[in-house]
Design an enzyme around this catalytic site. Structure first.
Site, short mmCIF file in Angstrom:
data_model
loop_
_atom_site.label_atom_id
_atom_site.label_comp_id
_atom_site.label_asym_id
_atom_site.label_seq_id
_atom_site.Cartn_x
_atom_site.Cartn_y
_atom_site.Cartn_z
N SER A 26 0.86 -1.19 0.00
CA SER A 26 0.00 0.00 0.00
C SER A 26 0.89 1.23 0.00
O SER A 26 2.07 1.16 0.40
CB SER A 26 -0.88 0.01 1.26
OG SER A 26 -1.56 1.25 1.38
N TYR A 68 -2.69 -0.30 10.55
CA TYR A 68 -2.67 -0.56 9.11
C TYR A 68 -1.31 -0.19 8.52
O TYR A 68 -0.70 -0.98 7.79
CB TYR A 68 -3.79 0.24 8.43
CG TYR A 68 -3.93 -0.02 6.94
CD1 TYR A 68 -4.44 -1.22 6.48
CD2 TYR A 68 -3.55 0.94 6.00
CE1 TYR A 68 -4.58 -1.47 5.12
CE2 TYR A 68 -3.68 0.71 4.65
CZ TYR A 68 -4.20 -0.49 4.20
OH TYR A 68 -4.33 -0.73 2.85
N1 LIG Z 1 -8.51 0.07 -2.08
C1 LIG Z 1 -7.44 0.78 -1.83
O1 LIG Z 1 -7.44 2.00 -1.96
C2 LIG Z 1 -6.19 0.10 -1.34
C3 LIG Z 1 -5.02 0.87 -1.27
C4 LIG Z 1 -3.85 0.27 -0.84
C5 LIG Z 1 -3.85 -1.07 -0.48
N2 LIG Z 1 -5.01 -1.78 -0.54
C6 LIG Z 1 -4.95 -3.16 -0.14
O2 LIG Z 1 -5.54 -3.97 -1.13
C7 LIG Z 1 -5.99 -5.19 -0.55
C8 LIG Z 1 -7.41 -5.48 -1.02
O3 LIG Z 1 -8.25 -4.45 -0.56
P1 LIG Z 1 -9.56 -3.97 -1.36
O4 LIG Z 1 -9.40 -2.53 -1.62
O5 LIG Z 1 -9.85 -4.90 -2.46
O6 LIG Z 1 -10.62 -4.09 -0.17
P2 LIG Z 1 -11.94 -5.01 -0.08
O7 LIG Z 1 -12.47 -4.77 1.30
O8 LIG Z 1 -12.81 -4.76 -1.25
O9 LIG Z 1 -11.37 -6.50 -0.21
C9 LIG Z 1 -10.70 -7.16 0.85
C10 LIG Z 1 -11.15 -8.61 0.82
O10 LIG Z 1 -10.42 -9.32 1.82
C11 LIG Z 1 -11.31 -10.20 2.46
N3 LIG Z 1 -10.83 -10.51 3.79
C12 LIG Z 1 -10.86 -9.71 4.89
N4 LIG Z 1 -10.36 -10.35 5.96
C13 LIG Z 1 -10.02 -11.58 5.52
C14 LIG Z 1 -9.46 -12.71 6.15
N5 LIG Z 1 -9.16 -12.72 7.46
N6 LIG Z 1 -9.23 -13.82 5.41
C15 LIG Z 1 -9.56 -13.86 4.10
N7 LIG Z 1 -10.09 -12.82 3.45
C16 LIG Z 1 -10.32 -11.69 4.15
C17 LIG Z 1 -12.64 -9.45 2.50
O11 LIG Z 1 -13.75 -10.33 2.69
C18 LIG Z 1 -12.64 -8.78 1.14
O12 LIG Z 1 -13.28 -9.57 0.16
C19 LIG Z 1 -5.84 -5.02 0.96
O13 LIG Z 1 -4.66 -5.66 1.41
C20 LIG Z 1 -5.71 -3.52 1.12
O14 LIG Z 1 -5.00 -3.17 2.28
C21 LIG Z 1 -6.17 -1.23 -0.98
#
Ligand SMILES: NC(=O)c1ccc[n+]([C@@H]2O[C@H](COP(=O)([O-])OP(=O)(O)OC[C@H]3O[C@@H](n4cnc5c(N)ncnc54)[C@H](O)[C@@H]3O)[C@@H](O)[C@H]2O)c1
Length: 281
Positions: free
Chosen positions: A144, A157
């Site tokens: 991230s 985080y």
């Molecule tokens: N969206 C952003 O702006 C952004 C930016 C930087 C990093 N990220 C990272 O991207 C990754 C995905 O995030 P996203 O934006 O798709 O969010 P999201 O909430 O849409 O997806 C996250 C998924 O992880 C699953 N999850 C949560 N806890 C879990 C567990 N214990 N075991 C298995 N699955 C689990 C959730 O059910 C969900 O489907 C994360 O690691 C997040 O930190 C996202």
């Protein structure tokens, strides 16, 4: 082309970025092992994808669940070539002084222990495959912009995502000699369900587009824009890359935080912040 026919395991597959990777790799001809804690959304995704898919509901913080997901993929396809270890949670947006040990442990358990367990299971399987004469592989971690910057309202985080880069470097050193590459993407602001729980709070889901407007590209990213970089890092086009973290953030990480031009919400003033420059307060 190098993705076609490969078997790829994706964690957090039902979410915004994980499902984008799943669709992208399916379009490239991969077979998929999908893991997420949300069984219903996982099943819905698996049913819409036009490729052979194993959907394994489980918790990435659980050693047994992670090992079972890999075993389920191997039982179906005989091997796993690629991993996108992507599941993550933000934890609550809260003042540092108010962050509870329970919230700290939960974020670390999913974002950091979860990535460790995923990397360890991947290497155990790669080593088993190498003994059977199939060497190599590639892993992409979802880091991230929080891996590169600090924040006092999302401490666990940021700490967990910094830790992901520690796993990245160690895993790249471990994997190199056996032909396994490990890289990371560092997304900036991509509106998904990640911060939906924080709603209209500064930094919450409803605030993402406004914050993204301060990045050099002046807009949020899309899941597809992250997935295309994940696919590149998993594929042979990145054959000489390992241990690298690639920002996919509209230029947010390039912004100097000592300039008042801001970037990814770095200069949002707070009421009563006596150190804020008067022009910004
Ligand atoms: N969206 C952003 O702006 C952004 C930016 C930087 C990093 N990220 C990272 O991207 C990754 C995905 O995030 P996203 O934006 O798709 O969010 P999201 O909430 O849409 O997806 C996250 C998924 O992880 C699953 N999850 C949560 N806890 C879990 C567990 N214990 N075991 C298995 N699955 C689990 C959730 O059910 C969900 O489907 C994360 O690691 C997040 O930190 C996202």
């Amino acid at each position: 082309m190098s993705i076609a026919g490969k078997v790829c395991l994706i964690t957090g597959a039902a979410g915004g970025l994980g499902s984008a990777t799943a669709r992208r790799l399916a379009a490239d001809g991969a077979r998929l092992v999908l893991m997420d804690i949300d069984a219903d959304r996982l099943a819905a995704l698996a049913s819409e994808l036009p490729v052979e898919t194993v959907a394994h509901a489980g918790d990435v913080a659980s050693e047994a669940d992670v090992d079972a997901a890999v075993a389920a993929g191997v039982a179906e396809f005989g091997r796993i070539d690629l991993h996108h270890l992507n599941a993550g949670v933000p934890g609550p947006l809260t003042r540092l002084a108010d962050l509870s040990v329970q919230d700290w442990d939960r974020v670390m358990g999913i974002n950091l222990r979860g990535v460790f367990l995923g990397v360890r299971a991947a290497f155990r399987q790669y080593e088993a495959q190498a003994r059977d004469g199939v060497s190599g592989g590639a892993i992409v971690l979802t880091a991230s912009i929080a891996s590169l910057r600090g924040s006092d309202d999302l401490l666990a985080y940021h700490a967990s995502k910094h830790g992901v880069l520690g796993i990245l470097k160690g895993a790249a050193l471990y994997g190199g000699p056996i032909g396994v590459r490990v890289n990371a993407v560092a997304p900036g602001i991509v509106p998904t369900a990640l911060f939906a729980g924080a709603g209209t709070a500064p930094g919450g889901g409803d605030d993402m587009a406004r914050r993204a407007a301060t990045t050099p590209l002046r807009r949020p990213g899309t899941g597809d824009e992250i997935a295309s970089v994940v696919a590149f890092l998993l594929g042979d086009g990145a054959a000489y890359m390992t241990g690298e973290v690639v920002s996919v953030d509209g230029g947010a990480a390039a912004v100097s935080i000592v300039r008042p031009s801001g970037g990814a919400g770095a200069w949002d003033p707070r009421p009563g912040d006596v150190r804020m420059h008067p022009e910004l307060a």
